[in-house]
Design a protein around this motif. Structure first.
Motif, PDB file in Angstrom:
ATOM      1  N   ALA A  14       0.829  -1.201   0.000  1.00  0.00           N
ATOM      2  CA  ALA A  14       0.000   0.000   0.000  1.00  0.00           C
ATOM      3  C   ALA A  14       0.863   1.250   0.000  1.00  0.00           C
ATOM      4  CB  ALA A  14      -0.927   0.003   1.214  1.00  0.00           C
ATOM      5  N   THR A  15       1.985   1.217   0.716  1.00  0.00           N
ATOM      6  CA  THR A  15       2.860   2.372   0.805  1.00  0.00           C
ATOM      7  C   THR A  15       3.554   2.645  -0.509  1.00  0.00           C
ATOM      8  OG1 THR A  15       3.202   1.968   3.134  1.00  0.00           O
ATOM      9  CG2 THR A  15       4.813   3.362   2.053  1.00  0.00           C
ATOM     10  N   VAL A  16       4.132   1.624  -1.133  1.00  0.00           N
ATOM     11  CA  VAL A  16       4.858   1.856  -2.371  1.00  0.00           C
ATOM     12  C   VAL A  16       3.923   2.033  -3.550  1.00  0.00           C
ATOM     13  CG1 VAL A  16       6.998   0.765  -1.630  1.00  0.00           C
ATOM     14  CG2 VAL A  16       5.302  -0.602  -2.818  1.00  0.00           C
ATOM     15  N   SER A  17       2.657   1.645  -3.425  1.00  0.00           N
ATOM     16  CA  SER A  17       1.690   1.830  -4.495  1.00  0.00           C
ATOM     17  C   SER A  17       1.218   3.266  -4.565  1.00  0.00           C
ATOM     18  CB  SER A  17       0.465   0.945  -4.274  1.00  0.00           C
ATOM     19  OG  SER A  17       0.823  -0.395  -4.239  1.00  0.00           O
ATOM     20  N   GLY A  18       1.349   3.994  -3.495  1.00  0.00           N
ATOM     21  CA  GLY A  18       0.890   5.367  -3.459  1.00  0.00           C
ATOM     22  C   GLY A  18      -0.548   5.439  -2.981  1.00  0.00           C
ATOM     23  N   CYS A  19      -0.972   6.633  -2.657  1.00  0.00           N
ATOM     24  CA  CYS A  19      -2.324   6.838  -2.175  1.00  0.00           C
ATOM     25  C   CYS A  19      -2.999   7.861  -3.070  1.00  0.00           C
ATOM     26  CB  CYS A  19      -2.315   7.381  -0.743  1.00  0.00           C
ATOM     27  SG  CYS A  19      -1.533   6.265   0.414  1.00  0.00           S
ATOM     28  N   ALA A  20      -4.197   7.597  -3.441  1.00  0.00           N
ATOM     29  CA  ALA A  20      -4.991   8.544  -4.204  1.00  0.00           C
ATOM     30  C   ALA A  20      -6.454   8.282  -3.906  1.00  0.00           C
ATOM     31  CB  ALA A  20      -4.725   8.389  -5.692  1.00  0.00           C
ATOM     32  N   GLN A  21      -7.254   9.310  -4.083  1.00  0.00           N
ATOM     33  CA  GLN A  21      -8.675   9.134  -3.883  1.00  0.00           C
ATOM     34  C   GLN A  21      -9.195   8.161  -4.919  1.00  0.00           C
ATOM     35  OE1 GLN A  21      -9.457  13.564  -3.752  1.00  0.00           O
ATOM     36  NE2 GLN A  21     -11.160  12.744  -2.594  1.00  0.00           N
ATOM     37  N   ALA A  22     -10.116   7.333  -4.510  1.00  0.00           N
ATOM     38  CA  ALA A  22     -10.736   6.413  -5.449  1.00  0.00           C
ATOM     39  C   ALA A  22     -11.867   7.133  -6.166  1.00  0.00           C
ATOM     40  CB  ALA A  22     -11.282   5.194  -4.716  1.00  0.00           C
ATOM     41  N   GLY A  23     -11.983   6.895  -7.462  1.00  0.00           N
ATOM     42  CA  GLY A  23     -13.090   7.437  -8.236  1.00  0.00           C
ATOM     43  C   GLY A  23     -14.332   6.604  -7.977  1.00  0.00           C
ATOM     44  N   SER A  24     -15.431   7.004  -8.551  1.00  0.00           N
ATOM     45  CA  SER A  24     -16.686   6.291  -8.324  1.00  0.00           C
ATOM     46  C   SER A  24     -16.630   4.861  -8.832  1.00  0.00           C
ATOM     47  CB  SER A  24     -17.846   7.038  -8.980  1.00  0.00           C
ATOM     48  OG  SER A  24     -17.586   7.192 -10.370  1.00  0.00           O
ATOM     49  N   ASP A  25     -15.725   4.588  -9.793  1.00  0.00           N
ATOM     50  CA  ASP A  25     -15.580   3.220 -10.299  1.00  0.00           C
ATOM     51  C   ASP A  25     -14.504   2.442  -9.561  1.00  0.00           C
ATOM     52  OD1 ASP A  25     -13.297   4.449 -11.213  1.00  0.00           O
ATOM     53  OD2 ASP A  25     -13.526   3.785 -13.293  1.00  0.00           O
ATOM     54  N   GLY A  26     -13.949   3.020  -8.491  1.00  0.00           N
ATOM     55  CA  GLY A  26     -12.915   2.354  -7.703  1.00  0.00           C
ATOM     56  C   GLY A  26     -11.512   2.674  -8.171  1.00  0.00           C
ATOM     57  N   GLY A  27     -11.373   3.311  -9.315  1.00  0.00           N
ATOM     58  CA  GLY A  27     -10.049   3.667  -9.838  1.00  0.00           C
ATOM     59  C   GLY A  27      -9.608   5.021  -9.320  1.00  0.00           C
ATOM     60  N   ARG A  28      -8.400   5.424  -9.706  1.00  0.00           N
ATOM     61  CA  ARG A  28      -7.884   6.716  -9.281  1.00  0.00           C
ATOM     62  C   ARG A  28      -8.574   7.831 -10.045  1.00  0.00           C
ATOM     63  NH1 ARG A  28      -1.525   6.668  -8.795  1.00  0.00           N
ATOM     64  NH2 ARG A  28      -1.612   6.410  -6.581  1.00  0.00           N
ATOM     65  N   GLU A  29      -8.807   8.928  -9.368  1.00  0.00           N
ATOM     66  CA  GLU A  29      -9.396  10.085 -10.015  1.00  0.00           C
ATOM     67  C   GLU A  29      -8.332  10.798 -10.830  1.00  0.00           C
ATOM     68  OE1 GLU A  29     -12.913  11.271  -6.904  1.00  0.00           O
ATOM     69  OE2 GLU A  29     -11.253  12.627  -7.135  1.00  0.00           O
ATOM     70  N   ALA A  30      -8.759  11.586 -11.777  1.00  0.00           N
ATOM     71  CA  ALA A  30      -7.831  12.323 -12.633  1.00  0.00           C
ATOM     72  C   ALA A  30      -6.987  13.291 -11.820  1.00  0.00           C
ATOM     73  CB  ALA A  30      -8.605  13.075 -13.712  1.00  0.00           C
ATOM     74  N   GLY A  31      -7.566  13.918 -10.798  1.00  0.00           N
ATOM     75  CA  GLY A  31      -6.834  14.889  -9.987  1.00  0.00           C
ATOM     76  C   GLY A  31      -6.183  14.227  -8.793  1.00  0.00           C
ATOM     77  N   ASP A  32      -5.240  13.307  -9.023  1.00  0.00           N
ATOM     78  CA  ASP A  32      -4.615  12.566  -7.930  1.00  0.00           C
ATOM     79  C   ASP A  32      -3.936  13.464  -6.909  1.00  0.00           C
ATOM     80  OD1 ASP A  32      -5.449  10.156  -8.881  1.00  0.00           O
ATOM     81  OD2 ASP A  32      -3.501   9.566  -9.715  1.00  0.00           O
ATOM     82  N   ASP A  33      -3.575  14.684  -7.294  1.00  0.00           N
ATOM     83  CA  ASP A  33      -2.875  15.556  -6.371  1.00  0.00           C
ATOM     84  C   ASP A  33      -3.836  16.370  -5.504  1.00  0.00           C
ATOM     85  OD1 ASP A  33      -3.781  17.054  -8.509  1.00  0.00           O
ATOM     86  OD2 ASP A  33      -2.018  18.365  -8.556  1.00  0.00           O
ATOM     87  N   ILE A  34      -5.133  16.182  -5.664  1.00  0.00           N
ATOM     88  CA  ILE A  34      -6.114  16.906  -4.861  1.00  0.00           C
ATOM     89  C   ILE A  34      -6.205  16.228  -3.498  1.00  0.00           C
ATOM     90  CG2 ILE A  34      -8.531  17.569  -4.630  1.00  0.00           C
ATOM     91  CD1 ILE A  34      -8.632  17.568  -7.726  1.00  0.00           C
ATOM     92  N   PRO A  35      -5.896  16.962  -2.425  1.00  0.00           N
ATOM     93  CA  PRO A  35      -5.929  16.350  -1.095  1.00  0.00           C
ATOM     94  C   PRO A  35      -7.333  15.919  -0.694  1.00  0.00           C
ATOM     95  CG  PRO A  35      -4.826  18.484  -1.050  1.00  0.00           C
ATOM     96  CD  PRO A  35      -5.452  18.348  -2.404  1.00  0.00           C
ATOM     97  N   ILE A  36      -7.394  14.894   0.102  1.00  0.00           N
ATOM     98  CA  ILE A  36      -8.651  14.452   0.684  1.00  0.00           C
ATOM     99  C   ILE A  36      -9.091  15.554   1.648  1.00  0.00           C
ATOM    100  CG2 ILE A  36      -9.681  12.705   2.178  1.00  0.00           C
ATOM    101  CD1 ILE A  36      -7.700  10.712   0.894  1.00  0.00           C
ATOM    102  N   PRO A  37     -10.359  15.952   1.617  1.00  0.00           N
ATOM    103  CA  PRO A  37     -10.797  17.108   2.409  1.00  0.00           C
ATOM    104  C   PRO A  37     -10.368  17.117   3.873  1.00  0.00           C
ATOM    105  CG  PRO A  37     -12.548  16.413   0.965  1.00  0.00           C
ATOM    106  CD  PRO A  37     -11.439  15.381   0.832  1.00  0.00           C
ATOM    107  N   GLY A  38     -10.426  15.992   4.574  1.00  0.00           N
ATOM    108  CA  GLY A  38     -10.039  15.963   5.979  1.00  0.00           C
ATOM    109  C   GLY A  38      -8.549  16.133   6.217  1.00  0.00           C
ATOM    110  N   GLN A  39      -7.768  16.086   5.142  1.00  0.00           N
ATOM    111  CA  GLN A  39      -6.316  16.226   5.253  1.00  0.00           C
ATOM    112  C   GLN A  39      -5.791  17.490   4.569  1.00  0.00           C
ATOM    113  OE1 GLN A  39      -4.231  12.426   4.458  1.00  0.00           O
ATOM    114  NE2 GLN A  39      -6.278  11.544   4.288  1.00  0.00           N
ATOM    115  N   GLU A  40      -6.670  18.199   3.903  1.00  0.00           N
ATOM    116  CA  GLU A  40      -6.270  19.370   3.124  1.00  0.00           C
ATOM    117  C   GLU A  40      -5.538  20.410   3.973  1.00  0.00           C
ATOM    118  OE1 GLU A  40      -8.214  22.321  -0.183  1.00  0.00           O
ATOM    119  OE2 GLU A  40      -9.511  21.032   0.989  1.00  0.00           O
ATOM    120  N   TRP A  41      -5.946  20.569   5.228  1.00  0.00           N
ATOM    121  CA  TRP A  41      -5.325  21.555   6.108  1.00  0.00           C
ATOM    122  C   TRP A  41      -3.820  21.333   6.208  1.00  0.00           C
ATOM    123  CZ3 TRP A  41      -2.658  19.845  10.338  1.00  0.00           C
ATOM    124  CH2 TRP A  41      -2.864  18.505  10.696  1.00  0.00           C
TER     125      TRP A  41
END
Length: 186
Positions: A14-41
């Motif tokens: 999981a660590t070396v795979s990277g983290c990104a928000q999942a899209g509605s289909d379970g895949g990565r969203e186009a804006g992978d660099d957009i922080p998850i809202p609870g972590q944006e701060w």
């Protein structure tokens, strides 16, 4: 493969795979660099300080506890001297437990932790370095004794899996009182 090896290998994957928000289909969203809202701060300026990481970890631990699961106080991992490690006592239905941990992780920690840790120099504690070096030598790997972190051991071994196996094999012997599950970042 033992339980600790499987858990560490899964965390490593999981660590070396990277983290990104999942899209509605379970895949990565186009804006992978957009922080998850609870972590944006913590992520809004593109870096995470030690204080921000500590705050995010505190929020994650509180979230897990609020979900009804006991969590140990986080301690610094000797594997890199950056990552805070902890133990969670699972109970009840596995799916419910997994969903709670995943929700807390995505809400507070999943992007903050790697952003902090991967931007810092990782240095493994000496007792673990010696044990991992000895383990690799027993497997015929020519280590230099200059390795200071997982990446350097992997470069010497030409194999990350061997290094993970040595860390997971030596960890309980060298650090029996520490959590058995530890993220390993190369």
């Amino acid at each position: 493969m033992g339980k600790a090896t499987i858990v560490v290998a899964a965390v490593l994957l999981a660590t070396v795979s990277g983290c990104a928000q999942a899209g509605s289909d379970g895949g990565r969203e186009a804006g992978d660099d957009i922080p998850i809202p609870g972590q944006e701060w913590a992520l809004k300026d593109g870096r995470v300080t030690s204080a921000e990481y500590g705050t995010a970890m505190g929020r994650f631990v509180s979230c897990i506890r609020d979900a009804g699961y006991p969590v140990s106080e986080p301690v610094l991992s000797p594997a890199d001297n950056l990552t805070l490690i902890y133990e969670v006592a699972p109970s009840g239905a596995p799916e419910t437990y997994n969903n709670a941990v995943q929700s807390c992780n995505l809400s507070h920690l999943s992007m903050v932790e790697p952003t902090f840790v991967e931007a810092q120099p990782q240095v493994m504690d000496e007792p673990l370095r010696r044990a991992v070096g000895d383990c690799l030598r027993r497997q015929g790997v020519a280590v230099t004794a200059e390795e200071r972190n997982l990446r350097e051991f992997a470069r010497s071994a030409k194999d990350e899996t061997r290094v993970v196996d040595c860390v997971t094999a030596q960890w309980p012997r060298v650090y029996p009182a520490l959590p058995a599950e530890v993220p390993l970042r190369f």
